[in-house]
Scaffold this active site. Structure first.
Site, short mmCIF file in Angstrom:
data_model
loop_
_atom_site.label_atom_id
_atom_site.label_comp_id
_atom_site.label_asym_id
_atom_site.label_seq_id
_atom_site.Cartn_x
_atom_site.Cartn_y
_atom_site.Cartn_z
N GLU A 54 0.75 -1.23 0.12
CA GLU A 54 -0.11 0.32 -0.43
C GLU A 54 0.93 1.34 0.19
OE1 GLU A 54 -2.19 0.53 3.61
OE2 GLU A 54 -2.84 2.48 3.03
N ASP A 58 0.67 3.77 -3.08
CA ASP A 58 0.56 4.89 -3.38
C ASP A 58 1.16 6.10 -3.69
OD1 ASP A 58 1.44 8.18 -1.51
OD2 ASP A 58 -0.75 6.85 -0.34
N ASP A 127 -7.20 1.15 0.64
CA ASP A 127 -5.96 0.69 0.66
C ASP A 127 -5.02 -0.16 -0.42
OD1 ASP A 127 -5.81 2.91 2.67
OD2 ASP A 127 -6.20 1.23 4.87
N GLU A 130 -4.53 0.39 -3.39
CA GLU A 130 -3.66 1.17 -3.34
C GLU A 130 -2.55 0.20 -3.94
OE1 GLU A 130 -3.72 5.18 -1.01
OE2 GLU A 130 -3.51 3.57 -0.03
MN MN Z 1 -3.88 3.95 2.02
#
Ligand code: MN
Length: 262
Positions: A54, A58, A127, A130
Site C-alpha cells: 500500500e 500510493d 488501501d 493502492e
Molecule cells: Mn492508504
C-alpha cells in the site's frame, strides 16, 4: 507458503485477474495485495499483509495521476494540479475505483472484520486498491509502464470526465489548507471533541480551528471523515467571506502561497 494457496484462494485470484485483465507472473504478490492483517492473525497463516504494498502503491498511483493531469491540463499551475491530484487520490475516490473492479469482494478479511462491515469501508477498499498497484509495479520489476496501462485502460477516461464535471469528492482538508495559507499564512488546526456510540459504530466529532477565530465542527465515522466535514464547512465559509479579496488580490497574494512555490 504454497499450502496457503488452496484451490479456493487460487480460484479467487484467477477471477480477479480476469476482471483486472492482467495475469501476475508472481501470484503471491496479488495474494499479498488482497490480504488484510486481520486475516493473517485470525487464520494464523504465514502470509504477508498488504501494508507495505500500500505504501508503495500510493506513490505509484500518484505518479500515474500526475501524468494524466499534466497531459490533460497542460496550462494548469502546480497549485491547481496538486489540488486536483489530492482529490483524485483521496480515500472515497480511490474506493470508488476499487469498487468498479469489485475489489472489495476479493479481500481476505477476518470473520470479525467481516461482521463489522469492514468489507464495505472506503478506507479498506482504498488501501487495497493502492496495494494492488504496488503489487503490479513490483511484478513488473518496478517499472511504471504496465501499472500505468492497466490504470488507464480501466479509469483514465472516467477520471478525466469526473474532474471536468466536478463529480469528484474534493479533499476539503487540502483545499482548505491552501486557502488559509493564502489568506492568513497559517494552516488549520484539528481538535478532537468527542466519540460516541459502540466500538464498531462510533461517531467522532472533530473541530477545525483557523487563526484562533474561525471554528467549525464535523461528525463522522472516523476522525478523518469528521475533520473533512469540519474542513468543508470552514472552506465554504471562508470562500464566501473573502470572496472579494480572493478574486481581486489573486495575483500578488499568491506569491506568499506555499503551494505556488517551485
Ligand atoms: Mn492508504
Amino acid at each position: 507458503m504454497n499450502s496457503e494457496l488452496s484451490p479456493d484462494i487460487l480460484n479467487r485470484l484467477n477471477k480477479f485477474e480476469g476482471i483486472l485483465g492482467y495475469s501476475f507472473k508472481d501470484k503471491s504478490l496479488l495474494l499479498t495485495a488482497l490480504t488484510h492483517s486481520s486475516y493473517v492473525s485470525e487464520k494464523k497463516v504465514n502470509l504477508r499483509d498488504y501494508e507495505v504494498f500500500e505504501f508503495l502503491g500510493d506513490a505509484v498511483i500518484s505518479l500515474i495521476i500526475s501524468e494524466i493531469l499534466i497531459k490533460t491540463f497542460p496550462k494548469a499551475k502546480e497549485g491547481e494540479l496538486s489540488q486536483i491530484r489530492s482529490a483524485v487520490v483521496s480515500e472515497p475516490y480511490l474506493a470508488k475505483l476499487g469498487r468498479i473492479l469489485k475489489l472489495n469482494k476479493f479481500i481476505l478479511l477476518s470473520s470479525g472484520e467481516e461482521q463489522q462491515g469492514g468489507r464495505e469501508r472506503d478506507t479498506l477498499i482504498c488501501d487495497v486498491f493502492e496495494a494492488l498497484f504496488g503489487a503490479i509495479y513490483i511484478d513488473n520489476n518496478y517499472s511504471i509502464d504496465v501499472p500505468r496501462d492497466i490504470f488507464n485502460i480501466h479509469f483514465k477516461n472516467l477520471v478525466i470526465r469526473d474532474i471536468k464535471s466536478g463529480n469528484i469528492p474534493r479533499d476539503y482538508k487540502s483545499i482548505l489548507q491552501i486557502l488559509t495559507q493564502r489568506l492568513f499564512g497559517k494552516v488549520p488546526e484539528y481538535r478532537f471533541v468527542s466519540a460516541h456510540g459502540p466500538e464498531h459504530k462510533k461517531i467522532f466529532t472533530m473541530e477545525c480551528i483557523i487563526n484562533n477565530e474561525i471554528k467549525t465542527s464535523g461528525e463522522g465515522k472516523s476522525k478523518k471523515e469528521a475533520e473533512t466535514k469540519a474542513a468543508k464547512e470552514a472552506y465554504i465559509y471562508l470562500k464566501e467571506k473573502y470572496k472579494d479579496s480572493l478574486t481581486n488580490k489573486n495575483k500578488h497574494k499568491s506569491n506568499n502561497s506555499e503551494t505556488e512555490k517551485n
